[in-house]
Motif scaffolding. Sequence first.
Motif, PDB file in Angstrom:
ATOM      1  N   LEU A 139       9.843  -6.212  -4.576  1.00 42.39           N
ATOM      2  CA  LEU A 139       9.796  -5.875  -3.150  1.00 42.39           C
ATOM      3  C   LEU A 139      11.132  -6.200  -2.483  1.00 42.39           C
ATOM      4  N   VAL A 140      11.722  -7.317  -2.887  1.00 44.60           N
ATOM      5  CA  VAL A 140      13.033  -7.707  -2.362  1.00 44.60           C
ATOM      6  C   VAL A 140      14.083  -6.653  -2.713  1.00 44.60           C
ATOM      7  N   PHE A 141      14.093  -6.260  -3.980  1.00 41.39           N
ATOM      8  CA  PHE A 141      15.106  -5.299  -4.427  1.00 41.39           C
ATOM      9  C   PHE A 141      14.836  -3.903  -3.847  1.00 41.39           C
ATOM     10  N   SER A 142      13.568  -3.545  -3.649  1.00 42.49           N
ATOM     11  CA  SER A 142      13.246  -2.264  -3.018  1.00 42.49           C
ATOM     12  C   SER A 142      13.819  -2.212  -1.607  1.00 42.49           C
ATOM     13  N   ALA A 143      13.661  -3.321  -0.867  1.00 42.00           N
ATOM     14  CA  ALA A 143      14.185  -3.377   0.497  1.00 42.00           C
ATOM     15  C   ALA A 143      15.710  -3.294   0.506  1.00 42.00           C
ATOM     16  N   ILE A 158      12.070  -8.445   7.618  1.00 41.04           N
ATOM     17  CA  ILE A 158      12.270  -8.049   6.220  1.00 41.04           C
ATOM     18  C   ILE A 158      13.250  -9.009   5.543  1.00 41.04           C
ATOM     19  N   ILE A 159      14.298  -9.401   6.252  1.00 45.29           N
ATOM     20  CA  ILE A 159      15.222 -10.390   5.695  1.00 45.29           C
ATOM     21  C   ILE A 159      14.499 -11.709   5.435  1.00 45.29           C
ATOM     22  N   ASN A 160      13.620 -12.082   6.365  1.00 47.42           N
ATOM     23  CA  ASN A 160      12.819 -13.302   6.187  1.00 47.42           C
ATOM     24  C   ASN A 160      11.951 -13.206   4.937  1.00 47.42           C
ATOM     25  N   SER A 161      11.349 -12.031   4.698  1.00 45.68           N
ATOM     26  CA  SER A 161      10.508 -11.855   3.511  1.00 45.68           C
ATOM     27  C   SER A 161      11.335 -11.976   2.232  1.00 45.68           C
ATOM     28  N   ILE A 162      12.574 -11.489   2.268  1.00 44.46           N
ATOM     29  CA  ILE A 162      13.459 -11.584   1.103  1.00 44.46           C
ATOM     30  C   ILE A 162      13.743 -13.050   0.771  1.00 44.46           C
ATOM     31  N   VAL A 163      14.044 -13.829   1.807  1.00 41.20           N
ATOM     32  CA  VAL A 163      14.331 -15.257   1.607  1.00 41.20           C
ATOM     33  C   VAL A 163      13.099 -15.984   1.086  1.00 41.20           C
ATOM     34  N   ILE A 164      11.926 -15.684   1.659  1.00 39.77           N
ATOM     35  CA  ILE A 164      10.689 -16.371   1.283  1.00 39.77           C
ATOM     36  C   ILE A 164      10.320 -16.078  -0.167  1.00 39.77           C
ATOM     37  N   ILE A 165      10.348 -14.798  -0.554  1.00 36.86           N
ATOM     38  CA  ILE A 165       9.961 -14.430  -1.920  1.00 36.86           C
ATOM     39  C   ILE A 165      10.965 -14.988  -2.925  1.00 36.86           C
ATOM     40  N   THR A 166      12.249 -15.020  -2.549  1.00 36.73           N
ATOM     41  CA  THR A 166      13.257 -15.626  -3.421  1.00 36.73           C
ATOM     42  C   THR A 166      12.964 -17.113  -3.621  1.00 36.73           C
ATOM     43  N   ALA A 167      12.537 -17.786  -2.553  1.00 32.47           N
ATOM     44  CA  ALA A 167      12.175 -19.202  -2.652  1.00 32.47           C
ATOM     45  C   ALA A 167      10.980 -19.394  -3.580  1.00 32.47           C
ATOM     46  N   ALA A 168      10.014 -18.461  -3.515  1.00 33.84           N
ATOM     47  CA  ALA A 168       8.839 -18.546  -4.389  1.00 33.84           C
ATOM     48  C   ALA A 168       9.236 -18.407  -5.853  1.00 33.84           C
ATOM     49  N   MET A 169      10.184 -17.511  -6.135  1.00 31.89           N
ATOM     50  CA  MET A 169      10.645 -17.342  -7.513  1.00 31.89           C
ATOM     51  C   MET A 169      11.383 -18.598  -8.004  1.00 31.89           C
ATOM     52  N   THR A 170      12.116 -19.250  -7.091  1.00 34.14           N
ATOM     53  CA  THR A 170      12.842 -20.468  -7.450  1.00 34.14           C
ATOM     54  C   THR A 170      11.877 -21.586  -7.811  1.00 34.14           C
ATOM     55  N   VAL A 194      14.299 -14.049 -17.363  1.00 36.83           N
ATOM     56  CA  VAL A 194      15.457 -13.232 -16.953  1.00 36.83           C
ATOM     57  C   VAL A 194      15.125 -11.749 -16.996  1.00 36.83           C
ATOM     58  N   TRP A 195      14.463 -11.287 -18.070  1.00 31.37           N
ATOM     59  CA  TRP A 195      14.144  -9.870 -18.170  1.00 31.37           C
ATOM     60  C   TRP A 195      13.138  -9.444 -17.098  1.00 31.37           C
ATOM     61  N   ASP A 196      12.242 -10.359 -16.707  1.00 30.81           N
ATOM     62  CA  ASP A 196      11.286 -10.033 -15.641  1.00 30.81           C
ATOM     63  C   ASP A 196      12.010  -9.798 -14.323  1.00 30.81           C
ATOM     64  N   ILE A 197      12.959 -10.674 -13.991  1.00 33.62           N
ATOM     65  CA  ILE A 197      13.723 -10.510 -12.753  1.00 33.62           C
ATOM     66  C   ILE A 197      14.579  -9.243 -12.813  1.00 33.62           C
ATOM     67  N   LEU A 198      15.244  -9.011 -13.951  1.00 33.89           N
ATOM     68  CA  LEU A 198      16.065  -7.803 -14.089  1.00 33.89           C
ATOM     69  C   LEU A 198      15.198  -6.542 -14.033  1.00 33.89           C
ATOM     70  N   GLY A 199      14.016  -6.602 -14.640  1.00 33.71           N
ATOM     71  CA  GLY A 199      13.100  -5.467 -14.562  1.00 33.71           C
ATOM     72  C   GLY A 199      12.657  -5.201 -13.139  1.00 33.71           C
ATOM     73  N   SER A 200      12.431  -6.264 -12.368  1.00 29.36           N
ATOM     74  CA  SER A 200      12.045  -6.109 -10.965  1.00 29.36           C
ATOM     75  C   SER A 200      13.175  -5.491 -10.151  1.00 29.36           C
ATOM     76  N   ALA A 201      14.410  -5.923 -10.452  1.00 32.58           N
ATOM     77  CA  ALA A 201      15.567  -5.341  -9.766  1.00 32.58           C
ATOM     78  C   ALA A 201      15.686  -3.856 -10.084  1.00 32.58           C
ATOM     79  N   LEU A 202      15.503  -3.506 -11.349  1.00 35.06           N
ATOM     80  CA  LEU A 202      15.582  -2.106 -11.755  1.00 35.06           C
ATOM     81  C   LEU A 202      14.445  -1.296 -11.141  1.00 35.06           C
ATOM     82  N   HIS A 203      13.267  -1.910 -11.029  1.00 35.72           N
ATOM     83  CA  HIS A 203      12.126  -1.235 -10.409  1.00 35.72           C
ATOM     84  C   HIS A 203      12.429  -0.908  -8.949  1.00 35.72           C
ATOM     85  N   GLY A 204      13.054  -1.859  -8.239  1.00 34.78           N
ATOM     86  CA  GLY A 204      13.441  -1.605  -6.860  1.00 34.78           C
ATOM     87  C   GLY A 204      14.467  -0.497  -6.749  1.00 34.78           C
TER      88      GLY A 204
END
Length: 356
Positions: A139-143, A158-170, A194-204
């Motif tokens: 969702l972060v990468f899609s935005a 939307i920027i707030n959601s990016i920060v929050i979801i990034t914090a959740a991944m951390t 790593v591949w999960d995060i890269l796959g999510s980036a590619l999905h976005g």
Amino acid sequence: MDEVPPSKSLWQYISAYWTMLCEMYYNKPISHWILLFLSSMGMLVPFPASSLLSRLYFANGGKSKWIISWVSVAGWPMVAIVLIPSYFFLKVFPTPLDLKLTLSYVVLGFLSAADNLMYAYAYAYLPASTAALLASSSLVFSALFGYVLVKNTMNLSIINSIVIITAAMTIIALDSNSDRYGYITDRQYIIGFVWDILGSALHGLIFALSELVFVKLLGKRSFLVVLEQQLMVSLFAFIFTTIGLVMSNGFHGMKSEASTFKGGENAYYSVIIWGIITFQLGVLGATAVVFLSSTVLAGVLNAVRVPITSIAAVILLHDPMSGFKILSLIITFWGFGSYIYGSYSPAKNEAPRTIS
């Protein structure tokens, strides 16, 4: 000196949203909302089921990442079964393919094949609940990609959601020792992460590029055009994945895996077949949501299925669920809410960007 306008109360925000929802409801016939509900369920049920089946495949003795990637695209004829009769009923012709449009489908197909392979590595080495939570970063990468490539709206919510979801991944990364299977090494866990995060980036990126194709090359979005794009992208992804599977001797490996699979050959082929069906039903549901609503709603539903997958994995697959993972899940919900607010805020002066 100009007076500062008073800030809105919580009740005023709720009232504004209720008014917006009522206007949206009455602007469309009841059949539209029924179809949208069924399409949304098509994303929120089959997609999590396909994720659990992927994890079940690896947990019960499956080893090939190419096989589970192939399962994700082998159901592409299901889209054709819906699309081809539509031409006859609606008495229209397929969209002509020129060089640019064909190349865009080839590129999107290749990226989709790579994306499926990345997620296969994630489900091979991570619990399904953890893999799903990490995938919420799509969702972060899609935005981000939507803002850069398609000029979609980017606001503070939307920027707030990016920060929050990034914090959740951390949080998940810092708590990695609590949910790793005993037979998974540190190196394998890191690879899966790593591949999960890269796959999510590619999905976005794929989401943004798909919308860019509608804007730049097709100039319109209709039910048939959305289906056509999905069919062509899935077909090319199937071709690329099949080449990889053949080169890795994967089809021969299926027979070997089936013979040693926990539960026997019937269980093995049931996982494979239902994986093909559920993933493609999810794709069809997402395609219908894009047509009936927007790519924004499709992106939101694609993210909402993440906690559904996580909870189902804990209940059905007995995935470990630490306190940190629960905290990450709660924060992810918060991030989703912030994204939805930013995408559909009634306080905007103009409606969200759509493709006519």
